[in-house]
Design a protein around this motif. Structure first.
Motif, PDB file in Angstrom:
ATOM      1  N   ILE A  83       0.838  -1.203   0.000  1.00 11.06           N
ATOM      2  CA  ILE A  83       0.000   0.000   0.000  1.00 11.06           C
ATOM      3  C   ILE A  83       0.870   1.249   0.000  1.00 11.06           C
ATOM      4  O   ILE A  83       0.610   2.216  -0.727  1.00 11.06           O
ATOM      5  CB  ILE A  83      -0.941  -0.018   1.221  1.00 11.06           C
ATOM      6  N   SER A  84       1.928   1.244   0.808  1.00  6.38           N
ATOM      7  CA  SER A  84       2.849   2.377   0.848  1.00  6.38           C
ATOM      8  C   SER A  84       3.506   2.596  -0.514  1.00  6.38           C
ATOM      9  O   SER A  84       3.623   3.736  -0.991  1.00  6.38           O
ATOM     10  CB  SER A  84       3.914   2.137   1.927  1.00  6.38           C
ATOM     11  N   LEU A  85       3.921   1.504  -1.165  1.00 10.24           N
ATOM     12  CA  LEU A  85       4.547   1.620  -2.480  1.00 10.24           C
ATOM     13  C   LEU A  85       3.547   2.105  -3.533  1.00 10.24           C
ATOM     14  O   LEU A  85       3.901   2.885  -4.426  1.00 10.24           O
ATOM     15  CB  LEU A  85       5.134   0.271  -2.890  1.00 10.24           C
ATOM     16  N   LYS A  86       2.310   1.659  -3.443  1.00 12.02           N
ATOM     17  CA  LYS A  86       1.288   2.108  -4.395  1.00 12.02           C
ATOM     18  C   LYS A  86       1.076   3.613  -4.295  1.00 12.02           C
ATOM     19  O   LYS A  86       1.000   4.316  -5.306  1.00 12.02           O
ATOM     20  CB  LYS A  86      -0.022   1.369  -4.139  1.00 12.02           C
ATOM     21  N   HIS A  87       0.984   4.129  -3.066  1.00 10.93           N
ATOM     22  CA  HIS A  87       0.804   5.572  -2.887  1.00 10.93           C
ATOM     23  C   HIS A  87       1.987   6.343  -3.482  1.00 10.93           C
ATOM     24  O   HIS A  87       1.805   7.397  -4.099  1.00 10.93           O
ATOM     25  CB  HIS A  87       0.646   5.892  -1.406  1.00 10.93           C
ATOM     26  N   LEU A  88       3.197   5.815  -3.288  1.00 10.91           N
ATOM     27  CA  LEU A  88       4.376   6.464  -3.845  1.00 10.91           C
ATOM     28  C   LEU A  88       4.329   6.458  -5.373  1.00 10.91           C
ATOM     29  O   LEU A  88       4.634   7.479  -6.017  1.00 10.91           O
ATOM     30  CB  LEU A  88       5.636   5.759  -3.347  1.00 10.91           C
ATOM     31  N   ALA A 134      12.679  26.865 -13.114  1.00 16.92           N
ATOM     32  CA  ALA A 134      12.521  25.465 -13.493  1.00 16.92           C
ATOM     33  C   ALA A 134      13.559  24.581 -12.796  1.00 16.92           C
ATOM     34  O   ALA A 134      13.258  23.469 -12.360  1.00 16.92           O
ATOM     35  CB  ALA A 134      12.640  25.325 -15.010  1.00 16.92           C
ATOM     36  N   VAL A 135      14.796  25.086 -12.695  1.00 12.52           N
ATOM     37  CA  VAL A 135      15.848  24.317 -12.012  1.00 12.52           C
ATOM     38  C   VAL A 135      15.507  24.127 -10.537  1.00 12.52           C
ATOM     39  O   VAL A 135      15.646  23.032  -9.980  1.00 12.52           O
ATOM     40  CB  VAL A 135      17.210  25.022 -12.174  1.00 12.52           C
ATOM     41  N   ILE A 136      15.051  25.199  -9.894  1.00 14.00           N
ATOM     42  CA  ILE A 136      14.680  25.106  -8.471  1.00 14.00           C
ATOM     43  C   ILE A 136      13.530  24.123  -8.283  1.00 14.00           C
ATOM     44  O   ILE A 136      13.533  23.291  -7.362  1.00 14.00           O
ATOM     45  CB  ILE A 136      14.313  26.501  -7.926  1.00 14.00           C
ATOM     46  N   ALA A 137      12.510  24.202  -9.165  1.00 13.03           N
ATOM     47  CA  ALA A 137      11.378  23.284  -9.065  1.00 13.03           C
ATOM     48  C   ALA A 137      11.828  21.842  -9.252  1.00 13.03           C
ATOM     49  O   ALA A 137      11.360  20.923  -8.556  1.00 13.03           O
ATOM     50  CB  ALA A 137      10.322  23.654 -10.103  1.00 13.03           C
ATOM     51  N   THR A 138      12.759  21.624 -10.189  1.00 11.10           N
ATOM     52  CA  THR A 138      13.270  20.266 -10.429  1.00 11.10           C
ATOM     53  C   THR A 138      13.984  19.726  -9.195  1.00 11.10           C
ATOM     54  O   THR A 138      13.786  18.567  -8.799  1.00 11.10           O
ATOM     55  CB  THR A 138      14.231  20.270 -11.630  1.00 11.10           C
ATOM     56  N   ILE A 139      14.816  20.588  -8.573  1.00 11.75           N
ATOM     57  CA  ILE A 139      15.543  20.156  -7.371  1.00 11.75           C
ATOM     58  C   ILE A 139      14.563  19.806  -6.248  1.00 11.75           C
ATOM     59  O   ILE A 139      14.718  18.790  -5.558  1.00 11.75           O
ATOM     60  CB  ILE A 139      16.521  21.259  -6.923  1.00 11.75           C
ATOM     61  N   LEU A 140      13.534  20.625  -6.071  1.00 11.78           N
ATOM     62  CA  LEU A 140      12.544  20.373  -5.012  1.00 11.78           C
ATOM     63  C   LEU A 140      11.777  19.079  -5.277  1.00 11.78           C
ATOM     64  O   LEU A 140      11.550  18.276  -4.355  1.00 11.78           O
ATOM     65  CB  LEU A 140      11.584  21.554  -4.910  1.00 11.78           C
ATOM     66  N   ILE A 141      11.375  18.866  -6.529  1.00  9.75           N
ATOM     67  CA  ILE A 141      10.607  17.659  -6.858  1.00  9.75           C
ATOM     68  C   ILE A 141      11.451  16.409  -6.660  1.00  9.75           C
ATOM     69  O   ILE A 141      11.019  15.437  -6.024  1.00  9.75           O
ATOM     70  CB  ILE A 141      10.084  17.747  -8.304  1.00  9.75           C
ATOM     71  N   ILE A 142      12.687  16.429  -7.190  1.00 16.52           N
ATOM     72  CA  ILE A 142      13.553  15.254  -7.049  1.00 16.52           C
ATOM     73  C   ILE A 142      13.894  15.006  -5.583  1.00 16.52           C
ATOM     74  O   ILE A 142      13.929  13.858  -5.115  1.00 16.52           O
ATOM     75  CB  ILE A 142      14.834  15.432  -7.889  1.00 16.52           C
ATOM     76  N   PHE A 182      10.872  13.411  -3.959  1.00 15.81           N
ATOM     77  CA  PHE A 182      10.769  12.008  -4.359  1.00 15.81           C
ATOM     78  C   PHE A 182      11.789  11.149  -3.626  1.00 15.81           C
ATOM     79  O   PHE A 182      11.494  10.016  -3.216  1.00 15.81           O
ATOM     80  CB  PHE A 182      10.987  11.879  -5.873  1.00 15.81           C
ATOM     81  N   THR A 183      13.005  11.666  -3.458  1.00 14.48           N
ATOM     82  CA  THR A 183      14.055  10.908  -2.774  1.00 14.48           C
ATOM     83  C   THR A 183      13.682  10.624  -1.332  1.00 14.48           C
ATOM     84  O   THR A 183      13.817   9.489  -0.841  1.00 14.48           O
ATOM     85  CB  THR A 183      15.384  11.681  -2.829  1.00 14.48           C
ATOM     86  N   VAL A 184      13.179  11.654  -0.635  1.00 18.34           N
ATOM     87  CA  VAL A 184      12.791  11.479   0.769  1.00 18.34           C
ATOM     88  C   VAL A 184      11.631  10.492   0.895  1.00 18.34           C
ATOM     89  O   VAL A 184      11.646   9.587   1.741  1.00 18.34           O
ATOM     90  CB  VAL A 184      12.421  12.842   1.397  1.00 18.34           C
ATOM     91  N   LEU A 185      10.612  10.647   0.044  1.00 16.56           N
ATOM     92  CA  LEU A 185       9.460   9.756   0.107  1.00 16.56           C
ATOM     93  C   LEU A 185       9.840   8.328  -0.261  1.00 16.56           C
ATOM     94  O   LEU A 185       9.320   7.373   0.334  1.00 16.56           O
ATOM     95  CB  LEU A 185       8.359  10.268  -0.822  1.00 16.56           C
ATOM     96  N   SER A 186      10.752   8.158  -1.215  1.00 14.52           N
ATOM     97  CA  SER A 186      11.221   6.815  -1.578  1.00 14.52           C
ATOM     98  C   SER A 186      11.968   6.174  -0.416  1.00 14.52           C
ATOM     99  O   SER A 186      11.819   4.970  -0.150  1.00 14.52           O
ATOM    100  CB  SER A 186      12.123   6.877  -2.812  1.00 14.52           C
ATOM    101  N   PHE A 187      12.761   6.972   0.290  1.00 18.87           N
ATOM    102  CA  PHE A 187      13.486   6.458   1.458  1.00 18.87           C
ATOM    103  C   PHE A 187      12.511   5.999   2.531  1.00 18.87           C
ATOM    104  O   PHE A 187      12.678   4.929   3.134  1.00 18.87           O
ATOM    105  CB  PHE A 187      14.410   7.546   1.998  1.00 18.87           C
ATOM    106  N   ILE A 188      11.459   6.795   2.760  1.00 17.96           N
ATOM    107  CA  ILE A 188      10.464   6.430   3.774  1.00 17.96           C
ATOM    108  C   ILE A 188       9.735   5.146   3.375  1.00 17.96           C
ATOM    109  O   ILE A 188       9.511   4.257   4.203  1.00 17.96           O
ATOM    110  CB  ILE A 188       9.460   7.588   3.975  1.00 17.96           C
ATOM    111  N   ALA A 189       9.350   5.044   2.089  1.00 23.56           N
ATOM    112  CA  ALA A 189       8.657   3.848   1.627  1.00 23.56           C
ATOM    113  C   ALA A 189       9.556   2.613   1.705  1.00 23.56           C
ATOM    114  O   ALA A 189       9.102   1.522   2.050  1.00 23.56           O
ATOM    115  CB  ALA A 189       8.169   4.048   0.193  1.00 23.56           C
ATOM    116  N   THR A 190      10.847   2.789   1.410  1.00 24.27           N
ATOM    117  CA  THR A 190      11.777   1.666   1.477  1.00 24.27           C
ATOM    118  C   THR A 190      11.966   1.192   2.914  1.00 24.27           C
ATOM    119  O   THR A 190      12.074  -0.018   3.171  1.00 24.27           O
ATOM    120  CB  THR A 190      13.138   2.068   0.878  1.00 24.27           C
ATOM    121  N   ARG A 191      11.997   2.135   3.851  1.00 21.29           N
ATOM    122  CA  ARG A 191      12.122   1.742   5.262  1.00 21.29           C
ATOM    123  C   ARG A 191      10.943   0.893   5.699  1.00 21.29           C
ATOM    124  O   ARG A 191      11.086   0.010   6.554  1.00 21.29           O
ATOM    125  CB  ARG A 191      12.218   2.987   6.142  1.00 21.29           C
ATOM    126  N   ALA A 192       9.759   1.145   5.126  1.00 17.09           N
ATOM    127  CA  ALA A 192       8.583   0.357   5.495  1.00 17.09           C
ATOM    128  C   ALA A 192       8.740  -1.112   5.107  1.00 17.09           C
ATOM    129  O   ALA A 192       8.084  -1.981   5.669  1.00 17.09           O
ATOM    130  CB  ALA A 192       7.334   0.940   4.826  1.00 17.09           C
TER     131      ALA A 192
END
Length: 327
Positions: A28-33, A82-90, A93-103
């Motif tokens: 479920i956590s991976l699906k939300h991600l 655009a560069v700032i938005a890209t950095i924020l989005i990536i 995603f990195t933080v949320l992926s780390f949280i999902a992986t810890r689950a």
């Protein structure tokens, strides 16, 4: 098409496996991600396409003027934004992926523990615990109680395999010489299809498994039955099949607890008749399928490690009757 399609799979009794049809906490956590990443990337793609169309449309009417420096400043600001938005989005995603992986790695000391061994091309399973008398082995079919954390200890014995039951949890590799762990938990009773997700040889696509989630009481009854030795056959044909099984090389590769067969090369066959499939999900478990597999395993699954054992028609019928009765 394999007879496996007749087996009801998935939490909704479907016959597919999908990372979007989820019934486990980790899945479920991976699906939300996944949904979040797809949604954000879709918005970014649409914004880029709109900006490109607008820029191309305006370019036709733009004439050099004294306001060129101002236009360059606006373009610079747009690029910086655009560069700032890209950095924020990536970064997000990195933080949320780390949280999902810890689950995927949360496990408790009281979890049910199952040792999963990946081989070409089947799954060896051992239910372990502090009391050696409670341990038992099976193959290609994992039973777990609903609503309880299960810890899978993953080991690869020949090449790299990857364990994946998309409706319940994420992927984890089985690497020779290294032990990995993967928690799994089903929130709903059902039959969930899993698959090796790492190319491991010519029969990689035929290395499936089933995870059967059931109420705690049903799981306890199943586990108690699995711990028992094989029941001696009372049917005359099955009894002849047991004698043939022990007289031929079968017992050198397979174990049937309660008999002299104690091989460890192939799957434990003590209760093979109670499993839904054989050959790692390739065939539904019937007497006919067992006979076909024994008669010519290389035609059904080329390259597997089971040799052709010469049997007369009467011996083949007797052995298939014996194995089908191992419930």
């Amino acid at each position: 098409m394999s007879a496996l399609l007749a087996v009801p799979l998935g939490g909704c009794d479907g016959n597919w496996q999908s990372a979007l049809d989820v019934y486990g906490s980790a899945a479920i956590s991976l699906k939300h991600l996944i949904i979040l990443i797809v949604a954000v990337c879709s918005v970014v793609w649409m914004a880029v396409m709109v900006s490109l169309i607008v820029a191309l449309w305006r370019k036709r009417d733009v004439q050099p003027t004294s306001s060129e420096p101002a236009r360059e400043r606006r373009m610079t600001m747009a690029v910086v934004g655009a560069v700032i938005a890209t950095i924020l989005i990536i970064g997000t995603f990195t933080v949320l992926s780390f949280i999902a992986t810890r689950a995927l790695n949360v496990a408790g000391q009281d979890d049910l523990t199952i040792r999963v061994r990946g081989l070409q091309w089947w799954w060896g399973l051992e239910y372990v615990g502090p009391d050696p008398s409670q341990r038992f082995e099976t193959a290609n079919e994992i039973h777990i109680p609903v609503g309880r954390n299960v810890r899978l200890k993953l080991e690869g014995l020949d090449v790299i395999h990857s364990f994946w039951v998309p409706s319940l949890t994420g992927k984890q590799d089985l690497v020779p010489g290294r032990s990995n762990e993967l928690p799994i938990r089903a929130e709903r009773a059902g039959v969930y299809r899993g698959q090796c997700a790492e190319f491991c040889g010519m029969q990689h696509a035929h290395m499936a498994l089933l995870v059967i989630a059931e109420p705690q009481e049903d799981f306890q009854r199943w586990a108690a039955a699995q711990r028992q030795a094989a029941t001696p056959p009372i049917d005359e044909e099955a009894a002849a099949g047991l004698q043939t099984f022990l007289a031929k090389p079968c017992g050198a590769c397979h174990t049937v607890r309660g008999t002299a067969a104690a091989g460890t090369t192939g799957p434990d066959l003590t209760h093979v008749g109670s499993r839904r499939t054989i050959a790692s999900g390739l065939l539904e478990t019937t007497r006919g399928s067992l006979a076909a597999w024994i008669a010519d395993p290389q035609t059904i699954k080329p390259g597997n490690n089971m040799p052709l054992v010469p049997l007369t028609p009467d011996e083949l019928r007797a052995v298939s009757a014996y194995l089908a009765g191992l419930k």
